[in-house]
Design a protein around this motif. Sequence first.
Motif, PDB file in Angstrom:
ATOM      1  N   VAL A  11       0.927  -1.079   0.206  1.00  0.00           N
ATOM      2  CA  VAL A  11       0.035  -0.014   0.053  1.00  0.00           C
ATOM      3  C   VAL A  11       0.897   1.392   0.078  1.00  0.00           C
ATOM      4  N   SER A  12       0.321   2.341  -0.359  1.00  0.00           N
ATOM      5  CA  SER A  12       1.075   3.416  -0.365  1.00  0.00           C
ATOM      6  C   SER A  12       1.416   4.253   0.922  1.00  0.00           C
ATOM      7  N   LEU A  13       2.246   5.123   1.062  1.00  0.00           N
ATOM      8  CA  LEU A  13       2.758   5.666   2.437  1.00  0.00           C
ATOM      9  C   LEU A  13       1.616   6.684   2.831  1.00  0.00           C
ATOM     10  N   GLN A  14       0.685   7.252   1.835  1.00  0.00           N
ATOM     11  CA  GLN A  14      -0.577   7.880   2.142  1.00  0.00           C
ATOM     12  C   GLN A  14      -1.575   7.200   2.837  1.00  0.00           C
ATOM     13  N   TYR A  15      -1.550   5.768   2.316  1.00  0.00           N
ATOM     14  CA  TYR A  15      -2.582   5.021   3.104  1.00  0.00           C
ATOM     15  C   TYR A  15      -2.156   4.723   4.362  1.00  0.00           C
ATOM     16  N   LEU A  16      -0.768   4.473   4.710  1.00  0.00           N
ATOM     17  CA  LEU A  16      -0.359   4.157   6.148  1.00  0.00           C
ATOM     18  C   LEU A  16      -0.460   5.320   6.843  1.00  0.00           C
ATOM     19  N   LYS A  17      -0.106   6.548   6.523  1.00  0.00           N
ATOM     20  CA  LYS A  17      -0.310   7.831   7.315  1.00  0.00           C
ATOM     21  C   LYS A  17      -1.848   7.863   7.753  1.00  0.00           C
ATOM     22  N   ALA A  18      -2.921   7.537   6.595  1.00  0.00           N
ATOM     23  CA  ALA A  18      -4.173   7.778   7.173  1.00  0.00           C
ATOM     24  C   ALA A  18      -4.594   6.637   8.015  1.00  0.00           C
ATOM     25  N   ILE A  34       6.102   7.893   9.764  1.00  0.00           N
ATOM     26  CA  ILE A  34       7.056   6.630   9.680  1.00  0.00           C
ATOM     27  C   ILE A  34       6.155   5.578   9.773  1.00  0.00           C
ATOM     28  N   PRO A  35       5.943   4.490   8.694  1.00  0.00           N
ATOM     29  CA  PRO A  35       5.287   3.155   8.826  1.00  0.00           C
ATOM     30  C   PRO A  35       5.593   2.491  10.240  1.00  0.00           C
ATOM     31  N   PRO A  36       4.614   1.819  10.786  1.00  0.00           N
ATOM     32  CA  PRO A  36       4.995   1.062  12.042  1.00  0.00           C
ATOM     33  C   PRO A  36       6.019   0.149  12.069  1.00  0.00           C
ATOM     34  N   VAL A  37       5.957  -0.533  10.795  1.00  0.00           N
ATOM     35  CA  VAL A  37       6.939  -1.819  10.788  1.00  0.00           C
ATOM     36  C   VAL A  37       8.393  -1.283  10.773  1.00  0.00           C
ATOM     37  N   MET A  38       8.464  -0.080  10.166  1.00  0.00           N
ATOM     38  CA  MET A  38       9.784   0.582  10.116  1.00  0.00           C
ATOM     39  C   MET A  38      10.288   1.026  11.443  1.00  0.00           C
ATOM     40  N   LYS A  39       9.260   1.742  12.098  1.00  0.00           N
ATOM     41  CA  LYS A  39       9.681   1.950  13.281  1.00  0.00           C
ATOM     42  C   LYS A  39       9.807   0.811  14.342  1.00  0.00           C
ATOM     43  N   HIS A  40       9.076  -0.350  14.437  1.00  0.00           N
ATOM     44  CA  HIS A  40       9.428  -1.446  15.262  1.00  0.00           C
ATOM     45  C   HIS A  40      10.569  -2.183  14.817  1.00  0.00           C
ATOM     46  N   THR A  41      11.043  -2.091  13.706  1.00  0.00           N
ATOM     47  CA  THR A  41      12.267  -2.799  13.262  1.00  0.00           C
ATOM     48  C   THR A  41      13.523  -2.003  13.808  1.00  0.00           C
ATOM     49  N   VAL A  42      13.458  -0.793  13.371  1.00  0.00           N
ATOM     50  CA  VAL A  42      14.675   0.075  13.958  1.00  0.00           C
ATOM     51  C   VAL A  42      14.687   0.068  15.304  1.00  0.00           C
ATOM     52  N   SER A  43      13.646   0.035  15.994  1.00  0.00           N
ATOM     53  CA  SER A  43      13.688   0.207  17.716  1.00  0.00           C
ATOM     54  C   SER A  43      14.269  -1.106  18.017  1.00  0.00           C
ATOM     55  N   TYR A  44      13.674  -2.182  17.180  1.00  0.00           N
ATOM     56  CA  TYR A  44      14.402  -3.404  17.826  1.00  0.00           C
ATOM     57  C   TYR A  44      15.906  -3.748  17.477  1.00  0.00           C
ATOM     58  N   LEU A  45      16.559  -3.245  16.439  1.00  0.00           N
ATOM     59  CA  LEU A  45      17.835  -3.297  15.896  1.00  0.00           C
ATOM     60  C   LEU A  45      18.498  -2.188  16.926  1.00  0.00           C
TER      61      LEU A  45
END
Length: 385
Positions: A231-238, A245-256
Amino acid sequence: MEGMSEIDFEKLAEIELRKDEAENAELEGSQVSFASVSNGDAEISPTHPYYDVARHNILHLVGDDNLGRKVIAFSCCRLPPSYQLNHRRLLEYLKYALDQYVENDYTVVYFHYGLNSKNKPSLSWLQSAYKEFDRKYKKNLKALYIVHPTNFIKIIWNIFKPLISHKFGKKVIYLNYLSDLRDHLKYDQLKIPQEVIRHDENLRTKQKKKPLTAVKTPPPRPPLPTQQFGVSLQYLKAKNKGELIPPVMKHTVSYLKRKGLKAEGLFRRSASIQSIKEIQKLYNQGVESSLRVMICREILHGLPEQNYAVLKFLICFLHMVSQESIFNKMTGSNLACVFGLNLIWSPKGTPSFSTLVPINIFIGLLIEFYPTIFSSRSVPGEQLP
């Protein structure tokens, strides 16, 4: 297939290969022939330590996959008749060739077309080959793509299933057509044998000539409210309260940050394709899958006894179908699209398109998590398929 000896399996495999040969001969209008030695690839020097095997170009490097990993192809159509090839030497050559790549992540494409009763190795050879390809070779193999699989492959899979680890089994991906490789590899780099290309074209022509059946293709599913991939970044934002920042990116970076900053070789090796797809699926469904399963179980506990027994019988069978999705292409999600509206009827008549999504998600959960959802309630004299 329990109780069958190796001889029985050998005979069964032989029967299936002869069926393949007959079908291919009908498809191509001529008998299957063996490829020439050179095959248009780079010539092999007579000084090569395995020149007697390497000259056939059975194994060849064909570029990179979409994640930059080396891709090695095995072409069955280049296997000469068994009396012309020492299969023990073939195994030694395969190990010799793979030793150049196994220290890093790599993938293998197996072109099944061309294997026949005259050039196939014995089952005992396959068993010894699997044993000799130890952890050194399996550890960094990230995907094994089997192109143009037939019933012969299914028989071999059943023979080796007790020996193959679940982890390795998840690396095996079946592809019916060459075009399916485009989703995984840099297709234009592949040096596909002309025999395989012609076979693929024949298969597609045959598929187009098949009469239309009453089976309807499920409509494309709209994205889930929790969709994270595709899906688009706009869809994720809405869908995430305006978060940029998409949740999966936040979760992954936080874990790393917490676990991976000091890990040697961070990002050098990638996960298997199957593992990546499973993680994507979990994110798309929301991370509350276990809660959904529990709610499904509670809903079903409210059903009358006979309704529950009938549903359990059917879902048990559909779960069995989904377990063979590598062959029948019917995953739990696909089956849910077909059976959803047949199992849940709207009290208001024809359901709206918006109700299809939750219905299909619900039935998909029942199929995928059948052992968990239906394990807590049994009915007297119940029968399972």
